[in-house]
Every structure is written in structure tokens, then in C-alpha cells.
Design a protein around this motif. Structure first.
Motif, PDB file in Angstrom:
ATOM      1  N   GLU A  63       0.827  -1.207   0.000  1.00 52.83           N
ATOM      2  CA  GLU A  63       0.000   0.000   0.000  1.00 52.83           C
ATOM      3  C   GLU A  63       0.864   1.260   0.000  1.00 52.83           C
ATOM      4  N   SER A  64       1.945   1.243   0.772  1.00 51.92           N
ATOM      5  CA  SER A  64       2.832   2.398   0.835  1.00 51.92           C
ATOM      6  C   SER A  64       3.510   2.642  -0.519  1.00 51.92           C
ATOM      7  N   LEU A  65       3.962   1.576  -1.166  1.00 52.19           N
ATOM      8  CA  LEU A  65       4.613   1.721  -2.470  1.00 52.19           C
ATOM      9  C   LEU A  65       3.634   2.221  -3.520  1.00 52.19           C
ATOM     10  N   LEU A  66       2.419   1.728  -3.457  1.00 52.63           N
ATOM     11  CA  LEU A  66       1.399   2.183  -4.397  1.00 52.63           C
ATOM     12  C   LEU A  66       1.156   3.688  -4.224  1.00 52.63           C
ATOM     13  N   GLY A  67       1.172   4.149  -2.979  1.00 48.32           N
ATOM     14  CA  GLY A  67       0.999   5.567  -2.702  1.00 48.32           C
ATOM     15  C   GLY A  67       2.135   6.406  -3.253  1.00 48.32           C
ATOM     16  N   PHE A  68       3.361   5.892  -3.156  1.00 46.70           N
ATOM     17  CA  PHE A  68       4.505   6.622  -3.693  1.00 46.70           C
ATOM     18  C   PHE A  68       4.424   6.723  -5.214  1.00 46.70           C
ATOM     19  N   ILE A  69       4.006   5.621  -5.857  1.00 51.55           N
ATOM     20  CA  ILE A  69       3.993   5.588  -7.326  1.00 51.55           C
ATOM     21  C   ILE A  69       2.871   6.454  -7.901  1.00 51.55           C
ATOM     22  N   TYR A  70       1.667   6.332  -7.345  1.00 48.11           N
ATOM     23  CA  TYR A  70       0.504   6.976  -7.964  1.00 48.11           C
ATOM     24  C   TYR A  70      -0.108   8.104  -7.126  1.00 48.11           C
ATOM     25  N   GLU A  71       0.495   8.370  -5.997  1.00 48.65           N
ATOM     26  CA  GLU A  71       0.118   9.527  -5.178  1.00 48.65           C
ATOM     27  C   GLU A  71      -1.394   9.538  -4.909  1.00 48.65           C
ATOM     28  N   GLU A  72      -2.097  10.625  -5.270  1.00 47.69           N
ATOM     29  CA  GLU A  72      -3.506  10.740  -4.907  1.00 47.69           C
ATOM     30  C   GLU A  72      -4.398   9.716  -5.603  1.00 47.69           C
ATOM     31  N   ARG A  73      -3.913   9.094  -6.674  1.00 52.20           N
ATOM     32  CA  ARG A  73      -4.717   8.087  -7.375  1.00 52.20           C
ATOM     33  C   ARG A  73      -4.646   6.718  -6.698  1.00 52.20           C
ATOM     34  N   ALA A  74      -3.745   6.556  -5.753  1.00 53.30           N
ATOM     35  CA  ALA A  74      -3.513   5.246  -5.147  1.00 53.30           C
ATOM     36  C   ALA A  74      -4.764   4.684  -4.484  1.00 53.30           C
ATOM     37  N   PHE A 120       0.268   3.843 -24.034  1.00 53.27           N
ATOM     38  CA  PHE A 120       1.594   3.952 -24.625  1.00 53.27           C
ATOM     39  C   PHE A 120       2.205   5.335 -24.473  1.00 53.27           C
ATOM     40  N   VAL A 121       3.561   5.315 -24.335  1.00 55.70           N
ATOM     41  CA  VAL A 121       4.329   6.543 -24.328  1.00 55.70           C
ATOM     42  C   VAL A 121       4.593   6.990 -25.755  1.00 55.70           C
ATOM     43  N   THR A 122       5.002   6.038 -26.593  1.00 57.39           N
ATOM     44  CA  THR A 122       5.335   6.349 -27.980  1.00 57.39           C
ATOM     45  C   THR A 122       4.137   6.070 -28.863  1.00 57.39           C
ATOM     46  N   ALA A 123       3.885   6.982 -29.784  1.00 59.24           N
ATOM     47  CA  ALA A 123       2.755   6.819 -30.694  1.00 59.24           C
ATOM     48  C   ALA A 123       3.191   6.334 -32.068  1.00 59.24           C
ATOM     49  N   SER A 124       4.485   6.422 -32.368  1.00 64.79           N
ATOM     50  CA  SER A 124       4.978   5.928 -33.655  1.00 64.79           C
ATOM     51  C   SER A 124       5.988   4.820 -33.386  1.00 64.79           C
ATOM     52  N   PRO A 125       5.710   3.589 -33.808  1.00 67.15           N
ATOM     53  CA  PRO A 125       6.577   2.461 -33.468  1.00 67.15           C
ATOM     54  C   PRO A 125       7.939   2.559 -34.128  1.00 67.15           C
ATOM     55  N   ALA A 126       8.953   2.113 -33.390  1.00 66.83           N
ATOM     56  CA  ALA A 126      10.320   2.044 -33.907  1.00 66.83           C
ATOM     57  C   ALA A 126      10.934   0.729 -33.465  1.00 66.83           C
ATOM     58  N   ASP A 127      11.664   0.102 -34.387  1.00 66.62           N
ATOM     59  CA  ASP A 127      12.362  -1.156 -34.071  1.00 66.62           C
ATOM     60  C   ASP A 127      11.423  -2.235 -33.547  1.00 66.62           C
ATOM     61  N   ASP A 128      10.206  -2.219 -33.982  1.00 65.40           N
ATOM     62  CA  ASP A 128       9.226  -3.235 -33.615  1.00 65.40           C
ATOM     63  C   ASP A 128       8.895  -3.239 -32.125  1.00 65.40           C
ATOM     64  N   HIS A 129       9.179  -2.127 -31.437  1.00 67.22           N
ATOM     65  CA  HIS A 129       8.840  -1.991 -30.022  1.00 67.22           C
ATOM     66  C   HIS A 129       8.078  -0.684 -29.815  1.00 67.22           C
ATOM     67  N   VAL A 130       7.063  -0.714 -28.969  1.00 62.11           N
ATOM     68  CA  VAL A 130       6.423   0.516 -28.511  1.00 62.11           C
ATOM     69  C   VAL A 130       6.413   0.489 -26.988  1.00 62.11           C
ATOM     70  N   ASP A 131       6.704   1.637 -26.388  1.00 58.85           N
ATOM     71  CA  ASP A 131       6.898   1.713 -24.941  1.00 58.85           C
ATOM     72  C   ASP A 131       5.575   1.881 -24.206  1.00 58.85           C
ATOM     73  N   LEU A 132       5.392   1.066 -23.169  1.00 58.39           N
ATOM     74  CA  LEU A 132       4.198   1.152 -22.332  1.00 58.39           C
ATOM     75  C   LEU A 132       4.329   2.291 -21.325  1.00 58.39           C
ATOM     76  N   ASP A 133       3.192   2.880 -20.983  1.00 62.15           N
ATOM     77  CA  ASP A 133       3.165   4.048 -20.105  1.00 62.15           C
ATOM     78  C   ASP A 133       2.692   3.636 -18.707  1.00 62.15           C
ATOM     79  N   PHE A 134       3.645   3.443 -17.794  1.00 63.18           N
ATOM     80  CA  PHE A 134       3.309   2.985 -16.451  1.00 63.18           C
ATOM     81  C   PHE A 134       2.773   4.102 -15.563  1.00 63.18           C
ATOM     82  N   SER A 135       2.756   5.327 -16.057  1.00 67.91           N
ATOM     83  CA  SER A 135       2.071   6.360 -15.283  1.00 67.91           C
ATOM     84  C   SER A 135       0.561   6.142 -15.329  1.00 67.91           C
TER      85      SER A 135
END
Length: 483
Positions: A6-17, A159-174
Motif C-alpha cells: 500500500e505504501s509503495l502504491l501511494g509513492f507511485i501513484y500519489e492521490e490516485r492510489a 503507450f508513451v510512444t505513438a509511432s513504433p520504432a524497431d518493432d517496439h512501442v513503450d508502455l506508459d506505467f504512469s
């Protein structure tokens, strides 16, 4: 949910936790009844001992008649490696959109060209199974990114990236939906019997404008969150990270020793060993190992590269095998858990697919490179398994020696010692040590563990223990008293 989670979740997502916590609670509770400890598990015992070595393979490294590539992998382990290999790291086995196994299109499935979940579960039933959680990205050809392109929730904010490069697109953990999605994949692996999970490219997990987006504190916090969940519902599971970063930054993912990853890939070892053998000088390797320390009960995962980098094909097979095994012995001798690529285990080329019937013939052909390397590797692994001085928890101390020799002493928690010597050159080498340097007491004899023979060292004019080491020779000398 534990207070730590619970504490880690609070640090990561703050008021959304507060809104995320009930969803995570439900996810954890759903998997509690689907995960079960492996046979022989005892709480509080180290996950790895001197008897453990992990083979690394692609899902299609082994081929043959009468079964899927994953079934052939298990067949090789059962027929050839049982008793010397305790675990297997199957590199990403999910469906992919290219030759890159990390271009995952569906994290929850097994690539049908490799096999299915029954093959994965069969491997997990027989061996400690390590699997990759491709956490930071996926293929643009997968359903998640295709949903993003169609602006379909929840994928429209994945996603973080909207245009794929090198067959990878980055996930948005925020976006907490992404975290919940990947934790579901992670816990699904554990429910299928995976006991070691590698978090790949974890250094790039969290992207935030105005920061370097590398080793972000919230990336560390997510590793700690995964560890907290494991400690709560599956404490037998080991988390290993591969940050693909400089050594000290890698070690930072071990946290305080009991709150982040259990292990980290040692990315520095392979180039240092290669340099030692190509330059015939172990100075840099010795200096680096001398400074190795990991916090608490954490450890390193020690992996070296393929045979041809150190022992080129121009050499006779007997010489290639001797040089290669000498180099590989370093990863087996130093503190940590050894990982060995399946091709290295049998003296084959990097990433070469191995036909089991052809491989069996090679391994049984006396004097062939495959036969010499495989038999030599098994002898080293058996010797390592026979002494608790090679436990990941055993202390190590690098000795001062000529530049031609890598020398260290491993000392077990029960006091047993092994002197490990490797000549990194093609010339004979001589070493000498004081009794104090070796930690010798009444012991006057060494038992060489690989050959199970006794060695009676001479004394030089200064009463130092003196030993002659043949070109590319490996000596693992357990201290012994005369009968």
C-alpha cells in the motif's frame, strides 16, 4: 494487501492510489488460490545453492522429430543435463511479430510455433523455470497497440510512444491500468509454475518529462512493489532484473538486500573474462571481482558469452575446449548463480538451433568439440555442486597472483575453503602464497575437486605454498588434512 504494498502504491501513484488499491487487492486475492509452492520448499531457505546452475535457451533452440521445440528443450534437459542443470531460463516464448523474441504481440500466450502452455508447465514440473516478463514494451502489431491506433479504451492511454520504432512501442506505467495489466501477466506466469522472473530493461520503465527517464525512482518502486507482492503470496519466487546499465547502477536494483530484486544480471563479467583470455592478463578481472559485493542475501547471475569469442575455430578442438572451459570456470567459481547458454554448454555456435538427434551423435563422439566441452562442463558443475564453498552465500577473497592467473578463495558458512586458480594464458604459470593468504591451518594437502585427486604442494625458500599451473588449467583445490 500488505502495508508495504500500500505504501509503495501511494509513492507511485500519489492521490490516485486510493482508487487503484481495491483493484490490486482483487487481483492479488484472485491469484492466492492459484499459486502453490514447489515440492521441497521451506520458508526462509535460500532460493539457490551451490547445486544450482541455470541453462539459458530460446524457445526454439532445440528441434527434432516428435514434438514442439519446447518439448525438445525438455527432452534435452531430461536426457542429457539432469543432475547438472537445475534450472532453465527460456527467453521470451510469447507470440512475436519479428525474429526479435522481445517484440511480443500477446503476453498471455505461448507462441504456437514453439509449443503451448502444457509444454511450459511440463518444464516447470521438472526444472526451476525462469521466464522473462517483457515489462516495458510490446510489439506494434499486437492487440494493445492496434487498439491504441483505433483510440479504443483502455488501450488508448497505454503507450508513451505513438509511432513504433524497431518493432517496439513503450508502455506508459504512469497509467495504473498498465501496471494492473502487467501484474496480471506476472501472476499468471507464477500460477503456471514459473519460479524465477526476469524483469527486462527495467531501467527504462518510467517515463517523465524533464527527467532522464532512466533509473527513475518510480521504476525502482515498481520493482519493490512486485517484490512485496511476491513476498506476500509466493515467497518462493525469485525476481531477477536485467537493467542493461553500468554495474553499480545494476546493483542499485538490489535495494537494501530484502526489499527489491533478489538477483541482478552481471553484465560486466563476460567482457572482463574475454579481455583476460585474449590479452593473457587477468589483472582487470581480478580487480573487478575483488570489489564485488551485494547487499543482504542477494546475488549476481553470472553469464558468459559463446565459445568462438575466446576459443576461435582455427584452434584444434582439444585446445578450443580447454580454453573455453577455463574461461567458463570463472563464472562457476565466483560468488553468485551461474547461467550458461545452451550452445555454450555443448560447444556450439551462438544462437545456433540444435537438432537433438545430430547433437546426441556429436556429444557421444569421443574427442569432438561438443563431446569435450559438454563432458568438461558437466565435470565442473558436479565439482561445484559437491562443495558448499561455492554457495552463493559463501565468502570470496581474490588473492594477489601473477597477471597470468586468476586466483580466489571461496569460504563456506561452515568454514570449508576452496582455492580456485585459472591460468588465462597458453604458458605454464607458477603461483605462491603464504599460509595466511590462503587461510591454511593444519591442512597440508589439497583435493582437486574436478578430477577428485590429491595434490601435495611444494614450499619455496620463503616457506610459501608453491603451485605450477599448466596452460589454461583450472584447479579447484579443497583444503584437506593428511590421513
Amino acid at each position: 494487501m500488505s502495508a508495504r504494498t500500500e505504501s509503495l502504491l501511494g509513492f507511485i501513484y500519489e492521490e490516485r492510489a486510493a482508487q487503484i488499491a481495491p483493484r490490486l487487492d482483487r487481483l492479488i486475492d484472485r491469484y492466492r488460490e492459484h499459486v502453490s509452492s514447489p515440492d521441497g520448499y521451506r520458508a526462509g531457505t535460500p532460493p539457490f545453492t551451490e547445486r544450482d546452475a541455470v541453462m539459458i535457451a530460446l524457445g526454439d533452440s532445440f528441434v527434432g522429430a516428435g514434438g514442439s521445440p519446447l518439448a525438445q528443450l525438455l527432452r534435452f534437459l531430461d536426457d542429457e543435463a539432469e543432475g547438472v542443470i537445475s534450472g532453465v531460463h527460456v527467453l521470451p516464448f510469447s507470440p512475436r511479430s519479428s525474429n526479435d523474441p522481445y517484440a511480443v504481440t500477446d503476453h498471455r500466450e505461448v507462441d504456437p510455433e514453439l509449443g503451448d502452455w502444457s509444454d511450459i508447465e511440463a518444464i516447470a514440473d521438472h526444472f526451476m523455470l525462469m521466464a522473462d516478463l517483457v515489462l516495458t514494451h510490446c510489439s506494434p502489431q499486437g492487440a494493445w497497440f492496434q487498439g491504441f491506433l483505433r483510440d479504443e479504451p483502455p488501450y488508448s492511454e497505454y503507450f508513451v510512444t505513438a509511432s513504433p520504432a524497431d518493432d517496439h512501442v513503450d508502455l506508459d506505467f504512469s497509467n495504473p491500468d498498465v501496471l494492473i495489466e502487467m501484474l496480471d501477466v506476472f501472476l499468471g506466469y507464477i500460477a503456471r509454475g514459473v519460479r524465477v522472473v526476469r524483469l527486462d530493461s527495467i531501467a527504462y520503465l518510467w517515463t517523465e518529462t524533464g527527467t532522464p527517464c532512466l533509473h527513475h525512482p518510480k521504476a525502482h518502486a515498481i520493482v519493490k512493489l512486485i517484490r512485496a507482492i511476491v513476498d506476500e503470496i509466493a515467497p518462493w519466487v525469485v525476481i531477477i532484473v536485467h537493467p542493461s546499465a553500468p554495474h553499480q547502477e545494476n546493483l542499485d536494483y538490489l535495494g537494501a538486500g530484502d526489499d527489491e530484486a533478489h538477483m541482478v544480471y552481471d553484465v560486466s563479467l563476460s567482457p572482463l573474462v574475454t579481455d583476460a583470455f585474449l590479452s593473457a592478463d587477468a589483472t582487470s578481472l581480478s580487480a573487478w571481482v575483488r570489489e564485488l559485493h551485494t547487499p543482504g542475501s542477494t546475488s549476481l547471475f553470472n553469464v558468459l558469452g559463446p565459445c568462438d569469442a575466446i576459443a576461435p575455430a582455427a584452434l584444434p578442438d582439444s585446445q578450443r575446449a580447454r580454453v573455453f572451459l577455463a574461461a567458463q570456470s570463472v563464472a562457476l567459481a565466483i560468488a553468485g548463480v551461474p547461467g550458461v547458454y545452451c550452445q555454450s554448454l555443448v560447444g556450439s555456435e551462438d544462437r545456433e538451433r540444435l537438432d537433438l538427434d545430430e547433437l546426441s551423435a556429436v556429444l557421444n563422439e569421443s574427442g569432438s568439440l561438443g563431446n569435450l566441452v559438454f563432458d568438461g562442463y558437466k565435470a565442473l558443475l558436479r565439482a561445484r555442486a559437491a562443495s558448499d564453498a561455492f554457495s552463493p552465500a559463501a565468502a570470496q577473497r581474490v588473492l594477489s597472483a601473477p597477471s597470468s592467473v586468476f586466483a580466489l578463495v571461496r569460504t563456506s558458512p561452515t568454514g570449508g575453503r576452496v582455492l580456485c586458480l585459472v591460468n588465462v594464458t597458453g604458458d605454464e604459470a607458477e603461483v605462491s602464497f603464504t599460509d595466511g593468504e590462503l587461510g591454511l591451518g593444519d591442512e597440508k594437502v589439497f583435493r582437486e575437486l574436478v578430477t577428485d585427486t590429491f595434490l601435495y604442494p611444494s614450499r619455496d625458500d620463503g616457506n610459501r605454498v608453491s603451485l605450477v599451473i599448466d596452460p589454461y588449467e583450472v584447479l579447484w583445490l579443497a583444503y584437506s588434512s593428511p590421513e
